[in-house]
Design a protein around this motif. Structure first.
Motif, PDB file in Angstrom:
ATOM      1  N   PHE A   1     -10.822 -13.012  -4.657  1.00  0.00           N
ATOM      2  CA  PHE A   1     -11.247 -12.761  -5.840  1.00  0.00           C
ATOM      3  C   PHE A   1     -10.890 -11.161  -5.985  1.00  0.00           C
ATOM      4  O   PHE A   1     -11.089 -11.111  -6.852  1.00  0.00           O
ATOM      5  N   GLY A   2     -10.501 -10.464  -5.354  1.00  0.00           N
ATOM      6  CA  GLY A   2      -9.944  -8.937  -5.014  1.00  0.00           C
ATOM      7  C   GLY A   2     -11.831  -8.484  -5.297  1.00  0.00           C
ATOM      8  O   GLY A   2     -11.564  -7.036  -5.566  1.00  0.00           O
ATOM      9  N   THR A   3     -12.299  -9.190  -4.691  1.00  0.00           N
ATOM     10  CA  THR A   3     -13.747  -8.052  -4.890  1.00  0.00           C
ATOM     11  C   THR A   3     -14.268  -6.759  -3.302  1.00  0.00           C
ATOM     12  O   THR A   3     -13.452  -7.149  -2.421  1.00  0.00           O
ATOM     13  N   LEU A   4     -13.760  -4.814  -4.655  1.00  0.00           N
ATOM     14  CA  LEU A   4     -14.100  -4.490  -3.741  1.00  0.00           C
ATOM     15  C   LEU A   4     -15.932  -4.141  -2.946  1.00  0.00           C
ATOM     16  O   LEU A   4     -16.824  -4.302  -3.510  1.00  0.00           O
ATOM     17  N   THR A   5     -15.906  -4.217  -1.654  1.00  0.00           N
ATOM     18  CA  THR A   5     -17.180  -3.659  -1.256  1.00  0.00           C
ATOM     19  C   THR A   5     -17.771  -2.807  -1.189  1.00  0.00           C
ATOM     20  O   THR A   5     -16.882  -1.236  -1.823  1.00  0.00           O
ATOM     21  N   LYS A   6     -18.281  -2.070  -0.753  1.00  0.00           N
ATOM     22  CA  LYS A   6     -19.266  -0.526  -0.592  1.00  0.00           C
ATOM     23  C   LYS A   6     -18.521  -0.012   0.545  1.00  0.00           C
ATOM     24  O   LYS A   6     -17.831   1.374  -0.433  1.00  0.00           O
ATOM     25  N   GLU A   7     -18.080  -0.478   0.904  1.00  0.00           N
ATOM     26  CA  GLU A   7     -16.151   0.471   1.891  1.00  0.00           C
ATOM     27  C   GLU A   7     -15.213   0.794   1.359  1.00  0.00           C
ATOM     28  O   GLU A   7     -14.900   1.738   1.354  1.00  0.00           O
ATOM     29  N   ASP A   8     -15.141  -0.160   0.623  1.00  0.00           N
ATOM     30  CA  ASP A   8     -13.826   0.037  -0.205  1.00  0.00           C
ATOM     31  C   ASP A   8     -13.824   1.372  -1.116  1.00  0.00           C
ATOM     32  O   ASP A   8     -13.105   1.850  -1.583  1.00  0.00           O
ATOM     33  N   ARG A   9     -15.189   1.007  -1.903  1.00  0.00           N
ATOM     34  CA  ARG A   9     -15.696   2.187  -2.894  1.00  0.00           C
ATOM     35  C   ARG A   9     -16.243   3.195  -2.096  1.00  0.00           C
ATOM     36  O   ARG A   9     -15.295   4.626  -3.182  1.00  0.00           O
ATOM     37  N   ASP A  10     -16.334   3.475  -0.825  1.00  0.00           N
ATOM     38  CA  ASP A  10     -16.229   4.930  -0.211  1.00  0.00           C
ATOM     39  C   ASP A  10     -14.706   5.852  -0.434  1.00  0.00           C
ATOM     40  O   ASP A  10     -14.487   6.194  -0.102  1.00  0.00           O
ATOM     41  N   ILE A  11     -14.079   4.484   0.239  1.00  0.00           N
ATOM     42  CA  ILE A  11     -12.630   4.799   0.823  1.00  0.00           C
ATOM     43  C   ILE A  11     -11.844   5.388  -0.695  1.00  0.00           C
ATOM     44  O   ILE A  11     -11.866   6.479  -0.384  1.00  0.00           O
ATOM     45  N   ILE A  12     -12.166   4.712  -2.008  1.00  0.00           N
ATOM     46  CA  ILE A  12     -11.351   5.113  -2.992  1.00  0.00           C
ATOM     47  C   ILE A  12     -11.661   6.139  -3.425  1.00  0.00           C
ATOM     48  O   ILE A  12     -10.885   7.567  -3.636  1.00  0.00           O
ATOM     49  N   GLU A  13     -12.767   6.817  -3.057  1.00  0.00           N
ATOM     50  CA  GLU A  13     -13.660   8.003  -3.364  1.00  0.00           C
ATOM     51  C   GLU A  13     -12.817   9.461  -2.451  1.00  0.00           C
ATOM     52  O   GLU A  13     -12.724   9.902  -2.652  1.00  0.00           O
ATOM     53  N   ASP A  14     -13.423   8.818  -1.091  1.00  0.00           N
ATOM     54  CA  ASP A  14     -12.424   9.482  -0.514  1.00  0.00           C
ATOM     55  C   ASP A  14     -11.153   9.938  -0.600  1.00  0.00           C
ATOM     56  O   ASP A  14     -10.725  11.060  -0.320  1.00  0.00           O
ATOM     57  N   CYS A  15     -10.276   8.682  -0.875  1.00  0.00           N
ATOM     58  CA  CYS A  15      -9.174   9.512  -1.203  1.00  0.00           C
ATOM     59  C   CYS A  15      -8.301   9.585  -2.347  1.00  0.00           C
ATOM     60  O   CYS A  15      -8.125  11.186  -2.691  1.00  0.00           O
ATOM     61  N   LEU A  16      -9.629   9.414  -3.929  1.00  0.00           N
ATOM     62  CA  LEU A  16      -9.761  10.693  -5.101  1.00  0.00           C
ATOM     63  C   LEU A  16      -9.821  12.256  -4.331  1.00  0.00           C
ATOM     64  O   LEU A  16      -9.342  13.267  -5.136  1.00  0.00           O
ATOM     65  N   GLU A  17     -11.085  12.516  -3.066  1.00  0.00           N
ATOM     66  CA  GLU A  17     -11.253  13.940  -3.114  1.00  0.00           C
ATOM     67  C   GLU A  17     -10.156  14.292  -2.504  1.00  0.00           C
ATOM     68  O   GLU A  17      -9.648  15.571  -1.972  1.00  0.00           O
ATOM     69  N   LYS A  18      -8.856  13.494  -1.115  1.00  0.00           N
ATOM     70  CA  LYS A  18      -8.151  14.048  -0.861  1.00  0.00           C
ATOM     71  C   LYS A  18      -6.979  14.547  -1.246  1.00  0.00           C
ATOM     72  O   LYS A  18      -5.978  15.600  -0.794  1.00  0.00           O
ATOM     73  N   VAL A  19      -6.735  14.007  -2.549  1.00  0.00           N
ATOM     74  CA  VAL A  19      -5.526  14.897  -3.775  1.00  0.00           C
ATOM     75  C   VAL A  19      -6.013  15.536  -4.345  1.00  0.00           C
ATOM     76  O   VAL A  19      -5.312  15.813  -5.526  1.00  0.00           O
ATOM     77  N   GLU A  20      -7.668  15.740  -4.316  1.00  0.00           N
ATOM     78  CA  GLU A  20      -8.079  16.764  -5.272  1.00  0.00           C
ATOM     79  C   GLU A  20      -8.062  15.924  -7.112  1.00  0.00           C
ATOM     80  O   GLU A  20      -7.566  17.232  -7.978  1.00  0.00           O
ATOM     81  N   ALA A  21      -8.917  14.843  -6.853  1.00  0.00           N
ATOM     82  CA  ALA A  21      -8.553  14.604  -8.159  1.00  0.00           C
ATOM     83  C   ALA A  21     -10.249  13.493  -8.347  1.00  0.00           C
ATOM     84  O   ALA A  21      -9.939  12.969  -9.150  1.00  0.00           O
ATOM     85  N   ILE A  22     -10.956  13.898  -7.365  1.00  0.00           N
ATOM     86  CA  ILE A  22     -12.670  13.198  -8.136  1.00  0.00           C
ATOM     87  C   ILE A  22     -12.878  13.407  -9.419  1.00  0.00           C
ATOM     88  O   ILE A  22     -13.164  12.671  -9.561  1.00  0.00           O
ATOM     89  N   ASP A  23     -12.583  14.955  -9.675  1.00  0.00           N
ATOM     90  CA  ASP A  23     -13.295  14.647 -11.290  1.00  0.00           C
ATOM     91  C   ASP A  23     -12.443  14.031 -11.852  1.00  0.00           C
ATOM     92  O   ASP A  23     -12.278  13.906 -13.774  1.00  0.00           O
TER      93      ASP A  23
END
Length: 373
Positions: A108-130
């Motif tokens: 179903f393509g459901t994102l877990t809390k772990e998935d969302r944490d990884i998304i957040e981390d990757c946005l931070e890595k490319v300096e795009a969290i904003d």
């Protein structure tokens, strides 16, 4: 080797465009493809990522033939950022980056809390969290590239393949993106394979360079091995002395015609004059320069006649006499303001001789063009 191609042939409709492609890439290594437009760089990248079927040969990831791997298995090892535009209407940047978690989600393509944490981390890595909650389509090209890179990182790949990631970016965002890739390669031990047009930046970010032109790979080696004047001039069909490996830059063609201007230069003072004269269609002579002088690197490309001495030695008399003969044929002398010392004191003598020969001496372009008018 973690990633390898053996006797790979690529092309379309079973017709070979480039063959005998053999590359070996270690983890944490940045490999860059360079070459003229239409040379086949994108075709190679699309083939090694299974977007195109290879005509012959084999692509290996961790010793596994890529053809034996499922798309989902490939996506867990390899992520791709191609030049094709994706349809992202009404999708936020977080949504786009989240697509990188596809290989790990349920049916179903459901994102877990772990998935969302990884998304957040990757946005931070490319300096795009904003940018997390912004609609993707409202972003600038530089911001979009960072989001697409975050999506690729979100797959937690061991290899990232990028096709011209710096296209349409200004110099600030080019440097920012390439620096992120370099850091990712070293800090996360990710192999990066990409194509670039910026031959001034390619040697600064890459561990290995592949030159693509014609039906075979022209050169494959370290930046130190590949970025040589003759190799780059051959690769891009440039005239002799157009590429400068010390600057990583290209000079425009020298002006044809008989030079009537003699530029006394050195220590970088002459470069602005050389380029301004070239832009105004004026041929010139210059000297006396040392081979290791920064002025010489540009003078040899733009000057009609360059008088050059061996480094760290007094200028020899025979060379001064050659320069003096060139001076006598000149109508103007431009004194670029180089510092005169013991070794280059004969340059001061050239300026003094210009006075004796009634050659007009100028010290800046405004003065020169006033005289010309």
């Amino acid at each position: 080797m973690f990633f390898e191609t053996k006797d790979l042939a690529v092309g379309y409709n079973r017709k070979v465009l480039i063959d005998n492609i053999n590359m070996k890439i270690k983890k944490g290594q940045v490999t860059t493809l360079i070459g003229p437009n239409g040379s086949g760089k994108s075709t190679i990248l699309k083939t090694i990522t299974k977007h195109l079927e290879n005509v012959a040969g084999t692509v290996y990831i961790n010793k596994n033939d890529i053809r034996s791997l499922s798309d989902k298995d490939i996506a867990k090892s390899l992520s791709v950022v191609l030049t094709e535009r994706i349809s992202t209407e009404y999708m936020t940047c977080e949504d786009i980056v989240g697509l990188g978690r596809y290989p790990y989600t349920n049916n179903f393509g459901t994102l877990t809390k772990e998935d969302r944490d990884i998304i957040e981390d990757c946005l931070e890595k490319v300096e795009a969290i904003d940018l997390k909650n912004r609609e993707f389509m409202t972003l600038s090209d530089g911001q979009k590239q960072r989001i697409l890179l975050a999506r690729a990182l979100c797959q937690q790949p061991e290899i990232i393949v990028l096709d011209e990631p710096t296209s349409f970016l200004d110099i600030h965002h080019k440097i920012k993106l390439l620096n992120i890739l370099r850091k990712m390669a070293k800090e996360k031990n990710i192999s990066v394979i990409m194509s670039l047009h910026e031959i001034d930046l390619a040697p600064k970010v890459s561990d290995m360079i592949m030159c693509v032109k014609g039906s075979t790979i022209k050169y494959y080696g370290t930046p130190e091995e590949v970025f040589k004047d003759k190799i780059i001039e051959e690769l891009y069909n440039l005239e002799s002395n157009r590429y400068n490996m010390f600057f990583g830059s290209i000079e425009l063609p020298k002006v044809a015609g008989v030079p009537e201007i003699f530029v006394v230069a050195g220590n970088g003072c002459g470069i602005p004059y050389y380029r301004e004269l070239q832009k105004n269609g004026l041929a010139f002579r210059t000297g006396i320069l040392y081979e290791n002088d920064i002025d010489y690197q540009v003078a040899r490309a733009l000057g009609s006649e360059v008088f050059v001495a061996k480094p760290f030695q007094p200028i020899e008399k025979f060379l001064y006499e050659k320069a003096y003969e060139g001076l006598k044929k000149s109508k103007y002398l431009i004194d670029a303001g180089t510092e005169i010392g013991e070794h280059n004191k004969l340059n001061k003598q050239l300026i003094d001789e210009a006075k004796n020969l009634n050659i007009k001496i100028v010290h800046n372009f405004q003065e020169f063009f006033t005289i010309e008018a």
